[in-house]
Design an enzyme around this catalytic site. Structure first.
Site, short mmCIF file in Angstrom:
data_model
loop_
_atom_site.label_atom_id
_atom_site.label_comp_id
_atom_site.label_asym_id
_atom_site.label_seq_id
_atom_site.Cartn_x
_atom_site.Cartn_y
_atom_site.Cartn_z
N CYS A 133 55.70 -20.11 77.32
CA CYS A 133 56.52 -21.22 77.84
C CYS A 133 56.83 -21.00 79.32
CB CYS A 133 57.82 -21.33 77.07
SG CYS A 133 57.60 -21.33 75.29
N CYS A 155 51.19 -25.18 73.02
CA CYS A 155 52.10 -26.04 72.27
C CYS A 155 51.97 -27.50 72.65
CB CYS A 155 53.54 -25.59 72.50
SG CYS A 155 54.01 -25.73 74.23
FE1 FES Z 1 56.10 -25.44 74.46
FE2 FES Z 1 57.86 -23.58 74.90
S1 FES Z 1 57.11 -24.19 72.99
S2 FES Z 1 56.84 -24.80 76.34
#
Ligand code: FES
Length: 148
Positions: free
Chosen positions: A104, A34
């Protein structure tokens, strides 16, 4: 998506947010999935006990909650015992995370490991089971205004 009460608690009242001046070790890692960033500061005493730990992140709520819990779990531990605080242990302590959020939770473990690596490098010691972090990001690559 359902979050456990513990996840909500640590997200809404995260423990150990901040930074440590003159930290014994600092680790910054990015999440390849992400692009979020996590930094962990460790204050380690002469007996290799983690006296204090703080974190800062640009990550999502799950990253905040796992880092909050992970920092609580490593605080007061020896550096060897801190190595046993895996993301699995952290997720169990939080009563689980939705599967799409598991990536995450890796940020916290990786940032703690990167900070331990930094400490080990500075003190020329070897920590059993600790490997060089894959991605240690430098300060200048961040956008300070997006900080948690
Ligand atoms: Fe990036 Fe959770 S979506 S750390």
């Amino acid at each position: 998506m359902m979050y456990s009460e513990k996840v909500m608690d640590h997200f809404q009242n995260p423990r150990n947010v901040g930074e440590i001046e003159d930290a014994s070790g600092v680790g910054t890692v990015g999440n390849a999935k992400c692009g979020d960033i996590m930094r962990v500061y460790l204050d380690i005493d002469e007996n290799q006990m983690i006296r204090d730990v703080k974190f800062k992140t640009f990550g999502c709520g799950a990253a905040v909650a796992t880092s909050s819990m992970a920092t609580e779990l490593v605080k007061g531990k020896s550096i060897q015992d801190a190595m046993k605080v895996t993301n699995q242990v952290v997720m169990e302590a939080l009563d689980g995370l939705p599967p799409v959020k598991v990536h995450c939770s890796l940020l916290a473990e990786e940032a703690i490991h990167a900070a331990l690596w930094d400490y080990a490098q500075k003190h020329e010691i070897k920590i059993e089971g600790l490997e060089k972090p894959k991605s240690d990001i430098h300060e200048d690559e961040e956008e300070e205004d997006e900080e948690y």
